[in-house]
Design an enzyme around this catalytic site. Structure first.
Site, PDB file in Angstrom:
ATOM      1  CE  LYS A 219      43.987 -11.467  14.118  1.00  0.00           C
ATOM      2  NZ  LYS A 219      44.221 -12.032  15.449  1.00  0.00           N
TER       3      LYS A 219
ATOM      4  CG  HIS B 230      43.893 -13.419  10.526  1.00  0.00           C
ATOM      5  ND1 HIS B 230      44.902 -12.565  10.140  1.00  0.00           N
ATOM      6  CD2 HIS B 230      44.464 -14.340  11.342  1.00  0.00           C
ATOM      7  CE1 HIS B 230      46.045 -12.943  10.703  1.00  0.00           C
ATOM      8  NE2 HIS B 230      45.804 -14.026  11.438  1.00  0.00           N
TER       9      HIS B 230
HETATM   10  P1  NAD Z   1      37.148 -17.900  20.076  1.00  0.00           P
HETATM   11  O1  NAD Z   1      36.212 -16.710  20.162  1.00  0.00           O
HETATM   12  O2  NAD Z   1      36.755 -19.062  19.264  1.00  0.00           O
HETATM   13  O3  NAD Z   1      37.456 -18.416  21.565  1.00  0.00           O
HETATM   14  C1  NAD Z   1      37.693 -17.594  22.674  1.00  0.00           C
HETATM   15  C2  NAD Z   1      37.121 -18.301  23.894  1.00  0.00           C
HETATM   16  O4  NAD Z   1      37.538 -17.601  25.058  1.00  0.00           O
HETATM   17  C3  NAD Z   1      35.576 -18.323  23.904  1.00  0.00           C
HETATM   18  O5  NAD Z   1      35.122 -19.641  24.108  1.00  0.00           O
HETATM   19  C4  NAD Z   1      35.225 -17.405  25.086  1.00  0.00           C
HETATM   20  O6  NAD Z   1      34.038 -17.811  25.748  1.00  0.00           O
HETATM   21  C5  NAD Z   1      36.453 -17.599  25.968  1.00  0.00           C
HETATM   22  N1  NAD Z   1      36.681 -16.531  26.949  1.00  0.00           N
HETATM   23  C6  NAD Z   1      36.778 -15.204  26.742  1.00  0.00           C
HETATM   24  N2  NAD Z   1      37.023 -14.558  27.902  1.00  0.00           N
HETATM   25  C7  NAD Z   1      37.102 -15.508  28.861  1.00  0.00           C
HETATM   26  C8  NAD Z   1      37.335 -15.467  30.265  1.00  0.00           C
HETATM   27  N3  NAD Z   1      37.554 -14.323  30.913  1.00  0.00           N
HETATM   28  N4  NAD Z   1      37.340 -16.628  30.934  1.00  0.00           N
HETATM   29  C9  NAD Z   1      37.136 -17.808  30.293  1.00  0.00           C
HETATM   30  N5  NAD Z   1      36.905 -17.911  28.968  1.00  0.00           N
HETATM   31  C10 NAD Z   1      36.883 -16.770  28.260  1.00  0.00           C
HETATM   32  O7  NAD Z   1      38.554 -17.292  19.588  1.00  0.00           O
HETATM   33  P2  NAD Z   1      39.771 -18.089  18.919  1.00  0.00           P
HETATM   34  O8  NAD Z   1      39.644 -18.088  17.454  1.00  0.00           O
HETATM   35  O9  NAD Z   1      39.969 -19.384  19.646  1.00  0.00           O
HETATM   36  O10 NAD Z   1      40.977 -17.103  19.266  1.00  0.00           O
HETATM   37  C11 NAD Z   1      41.320 -16.794  20.606  1.00  0.00           C
HETATM   38  C12 NAD Z   1      42.503 -15.840  20.618  1.00  0.00           C
HETATM   39  O11 NAD Z   1      43.663 -16.532  20.108  1.00  0.00           O
HETATM   40  C13 NAD Z   1      42.349 -14.594  19.756  1.00  0.00           C
HETATM   41  O12 NAD Z   1      42.952 -13.498  20.433  1.00  0.00           O
HETATM   42  C14 NAD Z   1      43.131 -14.930  18.500  1.00  0.00           C
HETATM   43  O13 NAD Z   1      43.617 -13.778  17.831  1.00  0.00           O
HETATM   44  C15 NAD Z   1      44.260 -15.724  19.111  1.00  0.00           C
HETATM   45  N6  NAD Z   1      45.008 -16.607  18.211  1.00  0.00           N
HETATM   46  C16 NAD Z   1      46.327 -16.718  18.454  1.00  0.00           C
HETATM   47  C17 NAD Z   1      47.093 -17.588  17.721  1.00  0.00           C
HETATM   48  C18 NAD Z   1      48.547 -17.726  18.052  1.00  0.00           C
HETATM   49  O14 NAD Z   1      49.254 -18.499  17.401  1.00  0.00           O
HETATM   50  N7  NAD Z   1      49.046 -17.020  19.077  1.00  0.00           N
HETATM   51  C19 NAD Z   1      46.509 -18.354  16.715  1.00  0.00           C
HETATM   52  C20 NAD Z   1      45.140 -18.233  16.476  1.00  0.00           C
HETATM   53  C21 NAD Z   1      44.396 -17.363  17.255  1.00  0.00           C
END
Ligand code: NAD
Length: 264
Positions: free
Chosen positions: A157, A153
């Site tokens: 991450k 990844h």
């Molecule tokens: P990122 O850091 O780019 O985005 C996360 C966002 O969440 C940030 O903008 C942050 O400010 C916001 N945030 C955090 N806590 C918050 C709260 N309490 N209230 C409001 N906003 C809040 O991360 P990302 O790359 O977008 O990944 C996010 C999550 O998705 C990770 O856990 C990642 O592992 C997961 N993910 C899952 C899949 C899937 O298919 N399920 C795919 C990719 C990523």
């Protein structure tokens, strides 16, 4: 039209979800929530086209004021469970993509949703190809019990191993008919962790590097043969058909469903 709110809207995945929901003919994007970029235009963040919908900070108020029916969460593990509870309290069905939730977290989430009489989806991987990769790995494990997982990844991450790797290890462990070979006596790890983490007797190796998105290879070995099953998400768009599918399905569910495969 399904009224959809997005939390983590300013994040990498959140922006993709804003765009995908905005383009879905049967969905209306009604709220975009984050703790950064407050006041920024959600449409401008998603694809550069202003939509008039600002990013807001208060999830509970956003859900109540907009009549949202489904909440898509791509935040951080520490926030996702609390957000799911707020959704349940507001009568909104959660679709959670955030990874890193524990079995205990999932048990708690199922209880909140049961009490609220709502459906919900938590899926560690919304890419259909990744779900197929996990299914094929479970099939292979019936015949080839010796398996190792390499998941790769991007460098930002937070959790490791990935939720997908843990789910794959669980599926392999459940599908095996024979146990894997034991490590030979006298095995030494000269650098701690060299053989990776172990889940369900499956070794998992986590690689974190810039330039990667989300990739996983499952390697099986047997006498005189190996089998590799690999999936690559090269763009975050790969997750969007699965997210939209889950939003549609969650409207018909009345319990927590874990894993996209249970919706296909
Ligand atoms: P990122 O850091 O780019 O985005 C996360 C966002 O969440 C940030 O903008 C942050 O400010 C916001 N945030 C955090 N806590 C918050 C709260 N309490 N209230 C409001 N906003 C809040 O991360 P990302 O790359 O977008 O990944 C996010 C999550 O998705 C990770 O856990 C990642 O592992 C997961 N993910 C899952 C899949 C899937 O298919 N399920 C795919 C990719 C990523």
């Amino acid at each position: 039209m399904i009224r959809v709110a997005v939390v983590g809207a300013a994040g990498r995945m959140g922006r993709e979800v804003l765009r995908a929901v905005g383009e879905a003919p049967d969905m209306a994007l009604v709220a975009a929530v984050d703790r950064v970029e407050i006041g920024a235009d959600a449409g401008a963040l998603a694809d550069g086209k202003p939509s008039g919908l600002p990013i807001v900070a208060d999830l509970r108020a956003a859900l109540r004021e907009t009549g949202a029916q489904a909440l898509v969460d791509f935040t951080v593990p520490a926030s996702a469970l609390a957000n799911l509870r707020i959704a349940a309290e507001c009568g909104v069905r959660p679709v959670v993509g955030t990874t890193g939730l524990t079995e205990a977290d999932l048990g708690q989430a199922a209880e909140w949703l049961r009490d609220a009489g709502l459906g919900g989806v938590v899926a560690p991987n919304f890419a259909i190809g990744a779900v197929l990769m996990m299914r094929f790995a479970a099939q292979a494990a019936r015949y080839l019990p010796d398996a190792e997982i390499i998941e790769l990844h991007h460098e930002r991450k937070l959790d490791s191993p990935s939720g997908t790797a843990l789910a794959t290890a669980r599926a392999i462990a459940e599908a095996r008919v024979e146990p894997p070979l034991p490590a030979p006596d006298g095995t030494v790890e000269k650098a701690p962790g060299a053989r990776g983490a172990v889940a369900g007797d499956v070794h998992i190796h986590s690689v974190r590097l810039p330039g990667l998105v989300a990739h996983q290879e499952v390697l099986f070995g047997g006498p005189g043969q190996t089998l590799s099953i690999r999936h690559d998400s090269t763009d975050r768009r790969s997750f969007m058909p699965g997210v939209l599918l889950a939003v549609r399905k969650v409207m018909e569910l009345n319990e927590l469903v874990v894993g996209l495969d249970r919706l296909l």
